[in-house]
Scaffold this motif. Structure first.
Motif, PDB file in Angstrom:
ATOM      1  N   HIS A  11       0.826  -1.214   0.000  1.00  0.00           N
ATOM      2  CA  HIS A  11       0.000   0.000   0.000  1.00  0.00           C
ATOM      3  C   HIS A  11       0.861   1.266   0.000  1.00  0.00           C
ATOM      4  O   HIS A  11       0.516   2.257  -0.648  1.00  0.00           O
ATOM      5  N   LYS A  12       1.990   1.218   0.710  1.00  0.00           N
ATOM      6  CA  LYS A  12       2.885   2.381   0.733  1.00  0.00           C
ATOM      7  C   LYS A  12       3.465   2.636  -0.655  1.00  0.00           C
ATOM      8  O   LYS A  12       3.522   3.784  -1.124  1.00  0.00           O
ATOM      9  N   LEU A  13       3.895   1.575  -1.339  1.00  0.00           N
ATOM     10  CA  LEU A  13       4.409   1.715  -2.697  1.00  0.00           C
ATOM     11  C   LEU A  13       3.325   2.211  -3.644  1.00  0.00           C
ATOM     12  O   LEU A  13       3.574   3.064  -4.509  1.00  0.00           O
ATOM     13  N   HIS A  14       2.130   1.665  -3.478  1.00  0.00           N
ATOM     14  CA  HIS A  14       1.004   2.039  -4.332  1.00  0.00           C
ATOM     15  C   HIS A  14       0.718   3.537  -4.216  1.00  0.00           C
ATOM     16  O   HIS A  14       0.481   4.219  -5.223  1.00  0.00           O
ATOM     17  N   ARG A  15       0.778   4.051  -3.003  1.00  0.00           N
ATOM     18  CA  ARG A  15       0.548   5.488  -2.785  1.00  0.00           C
ATOM     19  C   ARG A  15       1.692   6.315  -3.358  1.00  0.00           C
ATOM     20  O   ARG A  15       1.486   7.439  -3.826  1.00  0.00           O
ATOM     21  N   ALA A  16       2.899   5.786  -3.346  1.00  0.00           N
ATOM     22  CA  ALA A  16       4.070   6.552  -3.774  1.00  0.00           C
ATOM     23  C   ALA A  16       4.207   6.648  -5.284  1.00  0.00           C
ATOM     24  O   ALA A  16       4.838   7.583  -5.789  1.00  0.00           O
ATOM     25  N   ILE A  17       3.627   5.670  -6.013  1.00  0.00           N
ATOM     26  CA  ILE A  17       3.783   5.623  -7.467  1.00  0.00           C
ATOM     27  C   ILE A  17       2.463   6.029  -8.115  1.00  0.00           C
ATOM     28  O   ILE A  17       1.513   5.234  -8.177  1.00  0.00           O
ATOM     29  N   PRO A  18       2.345   7.246  -8.609  1.00  0.00           N
ATOM     30  CA  PRO A  18       1.085   7.724  -9.198  1.00  0.00           C
ATOM     31  C   PRO A  18       0.643   6.836 -10.363  1.00  0.00           C
ATOM     32  O   PRO A  18       1.453   6.438 -11.203  1.00  0.00           O
ATOM     33  N   GLY A  19      -0.646   6.501 -10.370  1.00  0.00           N
ATOM     34  CA  GLY A  19      -1.199   5.721 -11.473  1.00  0.00           C
ATOM     35  C   GLY A  19      -0.933   4.240 -11.402  1.00  0.00           C
ATOM     36  O   GLY A  19      -1.364   3.487 -12.295  1.00  0.00           O
ATOM     37  N   SER A  20      -0.223   3.787 -10.376  1.00  0.00           N
ATOM     38  CA  SER A  20       0.074   2.356 -10.279  1.00  0.00           C
ATOM     39  C   SER A  20      -1.180   1.573  -9.912  1.00  0.00           C
ATOM     40  O   SER A  20      -2.133   2.103  -9.334  1.00  0.00           O
ATOM     41  N   ARG A  21      -1.186   0.304 -10.301  1.00  0.00           N
ATOM     42  CA  ARG A  21      -2.259  -0.623  -9.949  1.00  0.00           C
ATOM     43  C   ARG A  21      -1.754  -1.557  -8.857  1.00  0.00           C
ATOM     44  O   ARG A  21      -0.566  -1.872  -8.796  1.00  0.00           O
ATOM     45  N   LEU A  22      -2.653  -2.010  -7.998  1.00  0.00           N
ATOM     46  CA  LEU A  22      -2.305  -2.972  -6.952  1.00  0.00           C
ATOM     47  C   LEU A  22      -3.300  -4.121  -6.980  1.00  0.00           C
ATOM     48  O   LEU A  22      -4.508  -3.908  -6.913  1.00  0.00           O
ATOM     49  N   THR A  23      -2.765  -5.344  -7.079  1.00  0.00           N
ATOM     50  CA  THR A  23      -3.585  -6.547  -6.999  1.00  0.00           C
ATOM     51  C   THR A  23      -3.089  -7.387  -5.833  1.00  0.00           C
ATOM     52  O   THR A  23      -1.893  -7.696  -5.755  1.00  0.00           O
ATOM     53  N   VAL A  24      -3.997  -7.719  -4.920  1.00  0.00           N
ATOM     54  CA  VAL A  24      -3.659  -8.557  -3.766  1.00  0.00           C
ATOM     55  C   VAL A  24      -4.262  -9.938  -3.983  1.00  0.00           C
ATOM     56  O   VAL A  24      -5.452 -10.066  -4.270  1.00  0.00           O
ATOM     57  N   LEU A  25      -3.425 -10.964  -3.851  1.00  0.00           N
ATOM     58  CA  LEU A  25      -3.843 -12.340  -4.098  1.00  0.00           C
ATOM     59  C   LEU A  25      -4.083 -13.073  -2.784  1.00  0.00           C
ATOM     60  O   LEU A  25      -3.176 -13.175  -1.946  1.00  0.00           O
ATOM     61  N   ASP A  26      -5.283 -13.573  -2.602  1.00  0.00           N
ATOM     62  CA  ASP A  26      -5.594 -14.374  -1.419  1.00  0.00           C
ATOM     63  C   ASP A  26      -4.905 -15.737  -1.515  1.00  0.00           C
ATOM     64  O   ASP A  26      -4.565 -16.206  -2.611  1.00  0.00           O
TER      65      ASP A  26
END
Length: 286
Positions: free
Chosen positions: A241-256
């Motif tokens: 989440h910290k990286l996601h906030r730091a990189i504008p326009g980035s996508r984050l997918t979390v795998l269960d």
């Protein structure tokens, strides 16, 4: 077991184990620690089958690549950027898609910031960043002294790292029945054990990512996809989440049901996500 490795190349005076497969736009995969390109064996072929040329190599001091005896040889994340650049020259690659895991992600962050024009897209999977490493467990181990750890009896060494590697996956039974012993073989024995501490553990220093932490926003110029295992105990989800906030326009997918070694736990899903990100990046560029 690692059929991705098909050649040995001498770059910057060192032997590097590598392989290239398929035809099409180039995709380079970077592994982490304590790992090798073996971790991509169920991901890279799926990407190649969809019309891409995949490239893998074992970092200097890792896997099937050379383990330099000279302790002055730098195998840190910063130094591995130079190895990556040399491999790109060997492959004749100008611009390419980059997929990275663990400390490979630290290398990728530095590469993306200092050589942004070379990247078509960036996929970061359970990567180190900021001062997210070493983990408290690893830090305690390092406090014993690397010389002591280097000389630990082989059985004790393998027992410790068997448990450590198993903590990196969600599906422990499948990992234990599959590649676990090969992972251990690479970091054990009279070459593997001292090499692990000289070329890998010795460089578990967050300076390599902290140096570029205040420039992570620059990666927003690229299509960036972060993929994270929800059960990652090595690089916990807060870092994603910290990286996601730091990189504008980035996508984050979390795998269960997925640990730190996401390419081991869910290779089919990882391959599908990598392909989707690459294809989306190509569409955006046209």
């Amino acid at each position: 077991m690692n059929q991705l490795i098909t050649e040995q190349v001498v770059v910057n005076g060192h032997r590097i184990a590598s392989g290239s497969h398929g035809d099409g736009a180039p995709v380079v995969f970077l592994h982490g620690t304590p790992s090798s390109s073996l971790i991509w064996r169920n991901v890279a072929p799926r990407v190649a089958q969809q019309g891409f040329r995949t490239h893998v190599f074992d970092l200097l001091g890792f896997g099937l690549s050379e383990r330099p005896q000279d302790p002055q040889v730098d195998t840190s994340m910063t130094a591995q950027v130079k190895i990556l650049l040399a491999m790109l020259d060997h492959w004749g690659l100008d611009r390419f898609h980059l997929v990275a895991h663990d400390i490979g992600g630290g290398i990728a962050q530095r590469f993306g910031i200092f050589h942004p024009g070379r990247l078509l897209s960036l996929t970061l999977i359970d990567v180190v960043s900021y001062d997210s490493y070493p983990s408290p467990r690893t830090r305690l181990q390092m406090e014993k002294g690397l010389d002591v750890l280097t000389k630990m009896p082989d059985d004790d060494h393998r027992r410790h790292f068997r448990a450590w590697l198993l903590s990196a996956v969600h599906n422990k039974a499948r990992f234990a029945d599959g590649p676990l012993e090969t992972y251990l073989d690479y970091i054990s024995g009279w070459i593997g054990q001292p090499s692990l501490f000289q070329h890998q553990v010795r460089h578990y220093d967050p300076i390599h990512t902290l140096e570029v932490a205040d420039r992570l926003s620059e990666l927003g110029q690229l299509p960036v996809h972060l993929i994270w295992g929800a059960d990652d105990h090595w690089q916990v989800i807060d870092w994603a989440h910290k990286l996601h906030r730091a990189i504008p326009g980035s996508r984050l997918t979390v795998l269960d049901a997925c640990g730190h070694f996401a390419p081991e736990d869910q290779p089919e899903k990882i391959a599908a996500l990598v392909l989707d990100h690459i294809k989306t990046a190509r569409q955006s560029a046209t």
